[in-house]
Design a protein around this motif. Structure first.
Motif, PDB file in Angstrom:
ATOM      1  N   ASP A   1      60.084  22.161 -20.356  1.00  0.00           N
ATOM      2  CA  ASP A   1      58.653  22.304 -20.643  1.00  0.00           C
ATOM      3  C   ASP A   1      57.804  22.358 -19.375  1.00  0.00           C
ATOM      4  OD1 ASP A   1      58.591  19.695 -19.729  1.00  0.00           O
ATOM      5  OD2 ASP A   1      57.860  18.839 -21.608  1.00  0.00           O
ATOM      6  N   GLY A   2      58.441  22.328 -18.214  1.00  0.00           N
ATOM      7  CA  GLY A   2      57.727  22.437 -16.944  1.00  0.00           C
ATOM      8  C   GLY A   2      57.327  21.122 -16.321  1.00  0.00           C
ATOM      9  N   THR A   3      57.475  19.998 -17.035  1.00  0.00           N
ATOM     10  CA  THR A   3      57.140  18.711 -16.444  1.00  0.00           C
ATOM     11  C   THR A   3      58.180  18.341 -15.397  1.00  0.00           C
ATOM     12  OG1 THR A   3      58.305  17.489 -18.175  1.00  0.00           O
ATOM     13  CG2 THR A   3      55.946  17.870 -18.511  1.00  0.00           C
ATOM     14  N   VAL A   4      57.744  17.575 -14.418  1.00  0.00           N
ATOM     15  CA  VAL A   4      58.629  17.167 -13.328  1.00  0.00           C
ATOM     16  C   VAL A   4      58.682  15.648 -13.291  1.00  0.00           C
ATOM     17  CG1 VAL A   4      59.029  17.248 -10.837  1.00  0.00           C
ATOM     18  CG2 VAL A   4      58.053  19.228 -12.002  1.00  0.00           C
ATOM     19  N   SER A   5      59.857  15.105 -13.127  1.00  0.00           N
ATOM     20  CA  SER A   5      60.054  13.671 -13.016  1.00  0.00           C
ATOM     21  C   SER A   5      60.797  13.377 -11.722  1.00  0.00           C
ATOM     22  CB  SER A   5      60.875  13.135 -14.193  1.00  0.00           C
ATOM     23  OG  SER A   5      60.235  13.389 -15.415  1.00  0.00           O
ATOM     24  N   TYR A   6      60.792  12.119 -11.347  1.00  0.00           N
ATOM     25  CA  TYR A   6      61.516  11.652 -10.171  1.00  0.00           C
ATOM     26  C   TYR A   6      62.661  10.795 -10.669  1.00  0.00           C
ATOM     27  CZ  TYR A   6      62.538   8.667  -6.160  1.00  0.00           C
ATOM     28  OH  TYR A   6      63.169   7.976  -5.160  1.00  0.00           O
ATOM     29  N   LEU A   7      63.813  10.926 -10.076  1.00  0.00           N
ATOM     30  CA  LEU A   7      64.983  10.160 -10.487  1.00  0.00           C
ATOM     31  C   LEU A   7      65.658   9.589  -9.253  1.00  0.00           C
ATOM     32  CD1 LEU A   7      67.089   9.421 -12.728  1.00  0.00           C
ATOM     33  CD2 LEU A   7      68.199  11.579 -12.208  1.00  0.00           C
ATOM     34  N   ARG A   8      66.001   8.335  -9.311  1.00  0.00           N
ATOM     35  CA  ARG A   8      66.752   7.696  -8.227  1.00  0.00           C
ATOM     36  C   ARG A   8      68.068   7.226  -8.820  1.00  0.00           C
ATOM     37  NH1 ARG A   8      67.991   7.292  -2.956  1.00  0.00           N
ATOM     38  NH2 ARG A   8      68.706   5.226  -2.478  1.00  0.00           N
ATOM     39  N   ALA A   9      69.155   7.666  -8.243  1.00  0.00           N
ATOM     40  CA  ALA A   9      70.487   7.235  -8.656  1.00  0.00           C
ATOM     41  C   ALA A   9      71.060   6.404  -7.524  1.00  0.00           C
ATOM     42  CB  ALA A   9      71.369   8.437  -8.942  1.00  0.00           C
ATOM     43  N   THR A  10      71.477   5.190  -7.839  1.00  0.00           N
ATOM     44  CA  THR A  10      72.029   4.305  -6.812  1.00  0.00           C
ATOM     45  C   THR A  10      73.493   4.028  -7.099  1.00  0.00           C
ATOM     46  OG1 THR A  10      71.269   2.374  -8.072  1.00  0.00           O
ATOM     47  CG2 THR A  10      69.827   3.180  -6.324  1.00  0.00           C
ATOM     48  N   TYR A  11      74.232   3.734  -6.034  1.00  0.00           N
ATOM     49  CA  TYR A  11      75.635   3.393  -6.181  1.00  0.00           C
ATOM     50  C   TYR A  11      75.729   1.924  -6.550  1.00  0.00           C
ATOM     51  CZ  TYR A  11      76.186   7.671  -3.502  1.00  0.00           C
ATOM     52  OH  TYR A  11      76.115   8.962  -3.072  1.00  0.00           O
TER      53      TYR A  11
ATOM     54  N   ALA B   1      80.801   2.257  -6.411  1.00  0.00           N
ATOM     55  CA  ALA B   1      81.511   3.253  -7.208  1.00  0.00           C
ATOM     56  C   ALA B   1      80.547   4.112  -8.013  1.00  0.00           C
ATOM     57  CB  ALA B   1      82.515   2.561  -8.122  1.00  0.00           C
ATOM     58  N   ALA B   2      80.273   3.706  -9.224  1.00  0.00           N
ATOM     59  CA  ALA B   2      79.517   4.554 -10.149  1.00  0.00           C
ATOM     60  C   ALA B   2      78.048   4.666  -9.769  1.00  0.00           C
ATOM     61  CB  ALA B   2      79.642   3.997 -11.559  1.00  0.00           C
ATOM     62  N   LEU B   3      77.456   5.785 -10.116  1.00  0.00           N
ATOM     63  CA  LEU B   3      76.016   5.968  -9.949  1.00  0.00           C
ATOM     64  C   LEU B   3      75.307   5.348 -11.141  1.00  0.00           C
ATOM     65  CD1 LEU B   3      75.769   9.695  -8.833  1.00  0.00           C
ATOM     66  CD2 LEU B   3      75.077   7.720  -7.507  1.00  0.00           C
ATOM     67  N   ALA B   4      74.267   4.573 -10.868  1.00  0.00           N
ATOM     68  CA  ALA B   4      73.434   4.012 -11.934  1.00  0.00           C
ATOM     69  C   ALA B   4      72.094   4.720 -11.867  1.00  0.00           C
ATOM     70  CB  ALA B   4      73.262   2.520 -11.737  1.00  0.00           C
ATOM     71  N   PHE B   5      71.704   5.387 -12.917  1.00  0.00           N
ATOM     72  CA  PHE B   5      70.460   6.142 -12.913  1.00  0.00           C
ATOM     73  C   PHE B   5      69.317   5.249 -13.346  1.00  0.00           C
ATOM     74  CE2 PHE B   5      73.734   9.305 -13.159  1.00  0.00           C
ATOM     75  CZ  PHE B   5      73.306  10.225 -12.225  1.00  0.00           C
TER      76      PHE B   5
ATOM     77  N   ARG C   1      53.365  -9.077   0.500  1.00  0.00           N
ATOM     78  CA  ARG C   1      53.608 -10.112  -0.506  1.00  0.00           C
ATOM     79  C   ARG C   1      54.950  -9.861  -1.185  1.00  0.00           C
ATOM     80  NH1 ARG C   1      49.147 -12.920  -2.857  1.00  0.00           N
ATOM     81  NH2 ARG C   1      50.393 -12.841  -4.768  1.00  0.00           N
ATOM     82  N   HIS C   2      55.642 -10.944  -1.506  1.00  0.00           N
ATOM     83  CA  HIS C   2      56.960 -10.808  -2.143  1.00  0.00           C
ATOM     84  C   HIS C   2      56.881 -10.256  -3.566  1.00  0.00           C
ATOM     85  CE1 HIS C   2      55.641 -14.599  -3.872  1.00  0.00           C
ATOM     86  NE2 HIS C   2      56.543 -14.413  -4.810  1.00  0.00           N
ATOM     87  N   ASP C   3      55.717 -10.374  -4.203  1.00  0.00           N
ATOM     88  CA  ASP C   3      55.606  -9.937  -5.592  1.00  0.00           C
ATOM     89  C   ASP C   3      55.018  -8.536  -5.761  1.00  0.00           C
ATOM     90  OD1 ASP C   3      53.090 -10.759  -4.730  1.00  0.00           O
ATOM     91  OD2 ASP C   3      52.553 -11.728  -6.619  1.00  0.00           O
ATOM     92  N   PHE C   4      54.654  -7.885  -4.659  1.00  0.00           N
ATOM     93  CA  PHE C   4      54.125  -6.523  -4.745  1.00  0.00           C
ATOM     94  C   PHE C   4      55.268  -5.571  -5.096  1.00  0.00           C
ATOM     95  CE2 PHE C   4      52.511  -2.447  -3.140  1.00  0.00           C
ATOM     96  CZ  PHE C   4      51.238  -2.447  -3.708  1.00  0.00           C
ATOM     97  N   PRO C   5      55.027  -4.593  -5.974  1.00  0.00           N
ATOM     98  CA  PRO C   5      56.109  -3.664  -6.362  1.00  0.00           C
ATOM     99  C   PRO C   5      56.740  -2.958  -5.152  1.00  0.00           C
ATOM    100  CG  PRO C   5      54.191  -3.375  -7.775  1.00  0.00           C
ATOM    101  CD  PRO C   5      53.775  -4.294  -6.660  1.00  0.00           C
ATOM    102  N   SER C   6      58.031  -2.803  -5.205  1.00  0.00           N
ATOM    103  CA  SER C   6      58.756  -2.111  -4.144  1.00  0.00           C
ATOM    104  C   SER C   6      58.494  -0.616  -4.224  1.00  0.00           C
ATOM    105  CB  SER C   6      60.257  -2.351  -4.283  1.00  0.00           C
ATOM    106  OG  SER C   6      60.540  -3.718  -4.161  1.00  0.00           O
ATOM    107  N   PRO C   7      58.525   0.064  -3.084  1.00  0.00           N
ATOM    108  CA  PRO C   7      58.357   1.525  -3.121  1.00  0.00           C
ATOM    109  C   PRO C   7      59.562   2.173  -3.794  1.00  0.00           C
ATOM    110  CG  PRO C   7      58.927   0.799  -0.915  1.00  0.00           C
ATOM    111  CD  PRO C   7      58.734  -0.442  -1.728  1.00  0.00           C
ATOM    112  N   LEU C   8      59.327   3.320  -4.401  1.00  0.00           N
ATOM    113  CA  LEU C   8      60.435   4.079  -4.984  1.00  0.00           C
ATOM    114  C   LEU C   8      61.238   4.755  -3.893  1.00  0.00           C
ATOM    115  CD1 LEU C   8      58.653   5.715  -8.038  1.00  0.00           C
ATOM    116  CD2 LEU C   8      60.243   3.795  -8.037  1.00  0.00           C
ATOM    117  N   ALA C   9      60.516   5.236  -2.886  1.00  0.00           N
ATOM    118  CA  ALA C   9      61.148   5.888  -1.735  1.00  0.00           C
ATOM    119  C   ALA C   9      60.123   5.925  -0.613  1.00  0.00           C
ATOM    120  CB  ALA C   9      61.584   7.300  -2.087  1.00  0.00           C
TER     121      ALA C   9
END
Length: 118
Positions: free
Chosen positions: A41-51, A55-59, A91-99
């Motif tokens: 539909d043309g929408t764009v999302s961001y995805l982070r996959a971590t190991y 071993a396995a990637l967790a999305f 601050r320790h409680d501020f949200p972490s950056p996505l990237a």
């Protein structure tokens, strides 16, 4: 060798479950992969996959690109100076950056409300 097989199997399963997604790799590092996901539909999302467990990637949850904000944008939305946002980041409680210095606005907004800043 087994770790690579696990990573490939998990990636293949995700692609099989989401054939409508057009993926563009943004960044690869030792922790995982950052991708842009463009849907039919043309929408764009961001995805982070971590190991996980080497071993396995967790999305992680898909994030709408419209929900991504920089420090300057956080400052504008919160009507504060950008230096104030840099102080909040310490601050320790501020949200972490996505990237890098890119944050998820709904998470930051929830933090601002929780701490009485908006």
């Amino acid at each position: 060798m087994e770790a690579n097989t696990d990573k490939q199997a998990t990636w293949t399963n995700w692609r099989r479950e989401h054939p409508e997604a057009n993926l563009t790799i943004r960044h690869v590092d030792e922790d995982g992969i950052s991708l842009n996901v463009e849907w039919l539909d043309g929408t764009v999302s961001y995805l982070r996959a971590t190991y996980e467990s080497g071993a396995a990637l967790a999305f992680e949850d898909l994030v709408s690109v419209g929900d991504l904000v920089t420090v300057q944008e956080i400052a504008e939305k919160a009507t504060v100076d950008w230096r104030t946002v840099h102080q909040w980041k310490q601050r320790h409680d501020f949200p972490s950056p996505l990237a890098g210095n890119v944050y998820h606005w709904p998470s930051v907004e929830a933090w601002l409300k929780l701490t009485g800043r908006i």
